[in-house]
Design a protein around this motif. Structure first.
Motif, short mmCIF file in Angstrom:
data_model
loop_
_atom_site.label_atom_id
_atom_site.label_comp_id
_atom_site.label_asym_id
_atom_site.label_seq_id
_atom_site.Cartn_x
_atom_site.Cartn_y
_atom_site.Cartn_z
N VAL A 107 -15.75 -10.07 15.87
CA VAL A 107 -17.37 -9.07 15.95
C VAL A 107 -17.10 -7.56 16.42
O VAL A 107 -18.20 -6.97 16.68
CB VAL A 107 -18.41 -9.98 16.89
CG1 VAL A 107 -18.73 -11.03 15.89
CG2 VAL A 107 -18.28 -10.23 17.57
N GLY A 108 -16.34 -7.12 16.79
CA GLY A 108 -15.39 -6.03 17.48
C GLY A 108 -15.13 -4.96 16.37
O GLY A 108 -14.85 -4.89 15.91
N GLN A 109 -14.40 -3.90 17.05
CA GLN A 109 -13.53 -3.12 16.56
C GLN A 109 -12.54 -3.77 15.30
O GLN A 109 -12.15 -2.78 15.11
CB GLN A 109 -13.10 -2.90 17.70
CG GLN A 109 -13.53 -1.94 18.63
CD GLN A 109 -14.62 -0.96 17.54
OE1 GLN A 109 -14.34 0.67 17.02
NE2 GLN A 109 -16.09 -0.28 18.18
N LEU A 110 -11.75 -5.07 15.69
CA LEU A 110 -10.85 -5.65 14.99
C LEU A 110 -11.18 -6.19 13.54
O LEU A 110 -10.44 -7.49 13.16
CB LEU A 110 -9.89 -6.28 15.78
CG LEU A 110 -9.31 -5.03 16.79
CD1 LEU A 110 -8.09 -5.74 17.62
CD2 LEU A 110 -8.93 -3.85 16.03
N ASN A 111 -12.70 -6.49 13.54
CA ASN A 111 -13.61 -7.31 13.14
C ASN A 111 -12.75 -7.04 11.06
O ASN A 111 -13.42 -8.07 10.44
CB ASN A 111 -14.31 -7.88 12.78
CG ASN A 111 -15.06 -6.05 12.75
OD1 ASN A 111 -15.59 -5.71 13.11
ND2 ASN A 111 -17.18 -7.09 12.60
N SER A 112 -12.28 -5.88 10.60
CA SER A 112 -12.44 -5.64 9.17
C SER A 112 -11.19 -4.96 9.47
O SER A 112 -11.11 -3.93 10.01
CB SER A 112 -13.59 -4.45 8.44
OG SER A 112 -13.60 -3.96 9.48
N TRP A 113 -10.99 -4.49 7.85
CA TRP A 113 -9.61 -3.41 7.84
C TRP A 113 -10.08 -2.57 8.21
O TRP A 113 -9.76 -1.29 8.33
CB TRP A 113 -9.24 -3.73 6.37
CG TRP A 113 -7.58 -2.99 5.47
CD1 TRP A 113 -7.76 -1.86 4.64
CD2 TRP A 113 -6.62 -2.31 6.29
NE1 TRP A 113 -6.47 -1.01 5.51
CE2 TRP A 113 -6.38 -2.05 6.35
CE3 TRP A 113 -6.23 -3.81 7.71
CZ2 TRP A 113 -5.15 -1.54 6.15
CZ3 TRP A 113 -4.57 -3.83 7.73
CH2 TRP A 113 -3.98 -2.55 7.44
N ASN A 114 -11.36 -1.94 7.44
CA ASN A 114 -11.50 -0.24 7.75
C ASN A 114 -11.63 -0.03 9.43
O ASN A 114 -10.89 1.44 9.69
CB ASN A 114 -12.74 -0.12 7.49
CG ASN A 114 -12.59 0.25 5.77
OD1 ASN A 114 -12.17 0.12 5.14
ND2 ASN A 114 -14.27 -0.12 4.43
N LYS A 115 -12.03 -0.58 10.10
CA LYS A 115 -12.00 -0.80 11.70
C LYS A 115 -10.30 -1.12 12.22
O LYS A 115 -10.19 -0.36 12.87
CB LYS A 115 -13.25 -1.81 12.17
CG LYS A 115 -13.96 -0.97 11.96
CD LYS A 115 -15.30 -2.65 12.30
CE LYS A 115 -16.47 -2.30 12.41
NZ LYS A 115 -17.37 -3.34 13.13
#
Length: 406
Positions: free
Chosen positions: A98-106
């Protein structure tokens, strides 16, 4: 429907949790700096014998045949640091879900930057130590980043530092921690005891059942985590990995709308930031500088570490980040410049805690361990000063408040 219902309250605590994390890690970084400096002073004072003698004091704990007998230093490095790694595991899981690494964009930019920031320092270390094969086992030492130390330096610049830059440094450090954990598991594990590994596996399976059942109480995770630590310690795998494994079982959302992972992370932060890490720094930073000259600093082992940190991190983080952005794999955060990324790469070169930890795993010879300390301390010091000065030069001047009219 249930997933959406629990996702909203979880997201609502992310921003406050991020601010809380940065504040505690920053203040903890200052405490770590003081502890490390104090250790260096004492190790080079008339109290040096007492300092080193204290770390060698045997500490025995256990019941019957299940006894653990280690000097105080190893209790700190194997025991207290397991708590640190438990917290790291909680942070990694939160950031991934749920943080800074929960999607490729982030995650794309910090992922590429972290890969470069681990690969280039290791390559530079290996290149410098090719002629001394007995030192090659320390290749992973300069690949680490000390997030507490780095954020501690950032606090000196106050609110001028963009939040996006702090978040990027945090994300890089989290991915760096994942890399360090993987390296420790794969390359710094001694001969294993199969029976103890089976006991660890069974304990971990029970922990996972509590997690799958979304049990919110911290008691089973703490008690079973302690049992897991003993099994892993006796198995030959480094005991601190038990902390990471136990943390992976703690659920993000528990029964009744509770957030057990965030709750445990919040509760542990003060103890880790202001007790565990400073104690580790105090116990491991002490090294006698008697007889240390340029020939010592430029010998392959400390030079490989220092150059790997200071030079390798800059080339790796900036180079890989730039290539990822130019190739369209990632985007630069809004309000963050490439000069600031460069300054961030120097702060990420502060490898203190994890670098010293890996150094203790890599070498048993006291002379090599002392050389590791010299390389880590000198490289981290140069990186901290250079990173602070460069970032200060790139940030806008603080706005002075206008005087109130009488």
């Amino acid at each position: 429907m249930i997933a959406r219902a629990i996702a909203k309250p979880v997201k609502e605590v992310i921003a406050p949790a991020m601010r809380d994390f940065l504040q505690k890690e920053s203040a903890g970084g200052i405490t770590l700096i003081v502890a490390a400096a104090l250790a260096l002073v004492i190790a080079n004072s008339p109290f040096a014998a007492s300092y080193f003698g204290l770390l060698d004091v045997p500490v025995v704990a256990g019941i019957g045949s299940g006894v653990i007998d280690k000097p105080l230093l190893l209790w700190i490095n194997d025991g207290l640091m397991a708590v640190f790694f438990f917290l790291v595991g909680l942070e990694v899981k939160r950031e991934a879900l749920v943080g800074q690494l929960n999607s490729w964009n982030k995650a794309s930019l910090p992922l590429m930057a972290a890969i470069g920031g681990m690969a280039l320092p290791a390559a530079i270390y290996i290149g410098i130590n090719m002629g001394t094969p007995e030192n090659l086992g320390g290749w992973a030492i300069p690949a680490a980043t000390d997030i507490a130390f780095a954020l501690g330096i950032l606090t000196l610049l106050g609110p001028r530092v963009p939040v996006a830059l702090k978040a990027l440094l945090l994300a890089i450090a989290v991915i760096d921690d994942i890399g360090a954990i993987t390296i420790i598991a794969l390359f710094y594990t001694a001969e294993t005891n199969v029976n103890m590994l089976i006991g660890a596996a069974v304990t971990l399976a029970v922990l996972a059942m509590f997690g799958r059942g979304r049990v919110a109480s911290s008691i089973p995770y703490v008690l079973l985590g302690l049992v897991l630590w003993v099994f892993v310690l006796k198995s030959g795998v480094h005991a601190t990995l038990a902390g990471v494994a136990a943390a992976m079982c703690v659920p993000i959302a528990g029964r009744g709308g509770e957030a057990p992972l965030e709750k445990m992370e919040h509760a542990l932060h003060p103890y880790v930031a202001f007790l565990v890490i400073p104690i580790f720094g105090f116990a491991n930073a002490g090294v006698s500088l008697s007889g240390v000259g340029l020939d010592t600093l430029f010998s392959p082992l400390p030079l490989g570490i220092a150059a790997g940190l200071v030079i390798g991190k800059q080339i790796g983080i900036v180079g890989f980040a730039w290539a990822a952005v130019k190739a369209g794999f990632a985007t630069l955060p809004e309000g963050v410049s490439w000069r600031q990324i460069h300054a961030l790469s120097l702060l990420a070169a502060i490898g203190f805690t994890m670098s010293l930890f890996i150094g203790n795993l890599a070498f048993a010879d006291p002379a090599q361990v002392d050389a590791v300390k010299i390389g880590v301390l000198s490289g981290s010091l140069v990186a901290a000063v250079a990173g602070y000065l460069m970032l200060r030069a790139t940030l806008p001047e603080p706005v002075e408040a206008e005087p109130q009219a009488a």
